[in-house]
Scaffold this active site. Structure first.
Site, PDB file in Angstrom:
ATOM      1  N   ARG A 276      37.368  42.511  38.568  1.00  0.00           N
ATOM      2  CA  ARG A 276      36.397  43.109  39.488  1.00  0.00           C
ATOM      3  C   ARG A 276      36.245  44.595  39.172  1.00  0.00           C
ATOM      4  NH1 ARG A 276      34.681  40.716  44.236  1.00  0.00           N
ATOM      5  NH2 ARG A 276      36.490  39.339  44.223  1.00  0.00           N
ATOM      6  N   ARG A 390      35.596  39.140  31.848  1.00  0.00           N
ATOM      7  CA  ARG A 390      36.412  38.044  32.383  1.00  0.00           C
ATOM      8  C   ARG A 390      36.752  37.035  31.281  1.00  0.00           C
ATOM      9  NH1 ARG A 390      34.793  36.744  38.682  1.00  0.00           N
ATOM     10  NH2 ARG A 390      34.819  38.918  39.379  1.00  0.00           N
TER      11      ARG A 390
END
Length: 424
Positions: A276, A390
């Protein structure tokens, strides 16, 4: 946005849809404003009819040589009343428009009703999580041990939630971007585009980020411009206010862009690592389709995103988002979640959504059918193909070895000069 006619004529259906999504709407205020608008419009149309009738009467009087001054003087009051009502009508329609803009999309009938992520059903699992004979390290530790990630210096440069890639880390990020773009353009039929990374308010409104999610965006100080939160925003707006020919559909675009998100309200979540971030790279997939084929196109979109993970040999699962966990503009969304060994959980790496005509109505994207009058709204779809940071994090964790090295998936080696593993 929703069609106002749909809301008016199917109010109970829309109310149920909003309730299933967990969205609170002041329906009493909406109905009062709508009744007020109808009343104003009725009065306005009566006065306009009166003005038109009297205008004809005045013309006839003048032709007959009669004095029409009194009638004309009376019409000045009517004209003033019309102007006043037109303003009231505009104010009422603006208020209704704001309410409509705040309403999320109606979920497709196949979307499961649920409250939050705990109610998202799993569609399938692909690949087996690696059976490691040692305690797996999180990707941020692996990256720092290998000297390819430096979060401390990134924080010095910009602050928390920014990454700094070094050496092979930077090269690996670039390799993943090129691998994804080559796959989607070479095998899946997408046309590569490179859009602006800064967009205006109208563009943000077209895809649904504004006005509701302003706090999640980075706005340029003193200017009405925004850093893009995803390539979906500029790429979907490529055809803003256009009428496409049906022969052009479907249109497939793919784009690499950096993405910028304030992550408002997410403090304390995933504060370490690449999951994040305020800035991250992503390869996006966007489709413009006919309404009749959009759900077949959604399945195809999902397959394109899944292919990236299968080629990289990373285990993942697919879930369907329930009504309470869907994005604002989506009618149906699949999430792809990749396995993260250090946490022992699947984490989102892609969302593939069909927005139906929700974005197209806001952005004015239509198409014309051959031999038919009028135009129709296209259906828009988008999906991550994939979130690059990611993917890199998942690669580091799933491909880590006990000696601290990381094995490079075979599909990625040509993009790294044949490199087979990363070592310190």
């Amino acid at each position: 946005m929703l069609e106002i006619k749909l809301v008016r004529e199917n109010l109970e259906f829309v109310q149920t849809a909003m309730q299933n999504r967990g969205t609170a709407i002041d329906w009493e205020a909406f109905q009062k404003q709508d009744i007020r608008r109808k009343s104003i419009l009725s009065e306005l149309e009566a006065l306009r009819h009166q003005r038109n009738t009297v205008s004809d009467q005045v013309a006839q009087m003048k032709r007959s040589g009669e004095n029409a001054d009194a009638v004309i003087a009376n019409m000045r009051d009517v004209s003033q009343a019309i102007k006043s009502l037109e303003k009231k009508l505009g104010d009422s329609e603006s208020a209704i428009g704001e309410m409509i803009m705040a309403m999320p999309n109606i979920p497709h009938a196949s979307v499961p009703v649920g409250k939050d992520e705990n109610d998202n059903p799993e569609v399938k699992r692909v690949g087996e999580p690696p059976r490691l004979a040692f305690e797996p390290l999180p990707h941020w530790t692996i990256g720092e041990n290998l000297g390819i990630l430096d979060f401390a210096r990134a924080a010095k440069i910009a602050g928390a939630r920014f990454p700094l890639y070094l050496g092979v880390g930077a090269r690996l990020e670039r390799a993943l971007i090129n691998f994804m773009l080559d796959l989607h353009t070479g095998e899946h039929g997408f046309k590569e585009v490179l859009p602006p990374f800064i967009v205006n308010r109208k563009t943000m409104t077209g895809t649904g980020q504004l006005p509701k999610f302003a706090e999640d965006l980075f706005k340029l100080e003193g200017l009405d411009y925004f850093l893009i939160p995803t390539a979906e925003v500029p790429v979907t707006n490529i055809h803003q206010e256009e009428i496409l020919d049906e022969s052009q559909l479907p249109i497939y675009y793919t784009a690499y862009t950096p993405c910028f998100r304030s992550e408002a309200g997410s403090y304390g979540k995933d504060t370490r690592g690449l999951i994040r971030q305020h800035q991250f790279n992503k390869v996006e997939l966007v489709k413009f389709t006919r309404p009749e084929t959009s759900y077949d196109e959604l399945e195809s979109l999902l397959e394109s995103a899944e292919t990236v993970l299968r080629r990289l040999e990373l285990p993942y699962r697919v879930i369907t988002l329930c009504t309470g966990d869907m994005g604002f503009s989506s009618a149906k969304t699949y999430d792809i979640e990749v396995w993260m060994p250090a946490q022992g959980v699947y984490r989102e790496i892609s969302s593939c959504s069909n927005f139906e005509e929700f974005q197209a109505r806001r952005a004015g994207i239509r198409f014309k059918e051959k031999g038919k009058k009028g135009t129709r709204l296209v259906h828009t779809l988008n999906g991550s193909g994939l979130a690059v940071g990611r993917t890199l994090a998942a690669l580091l964790e799933n491909c880590q070895q006990e000696d601290g090295t990381v094995v490079i998936p075979k599909a990625l080696r040509p993009y790294l000069g044949g490199m087979e593993k990363i070592a310190s």
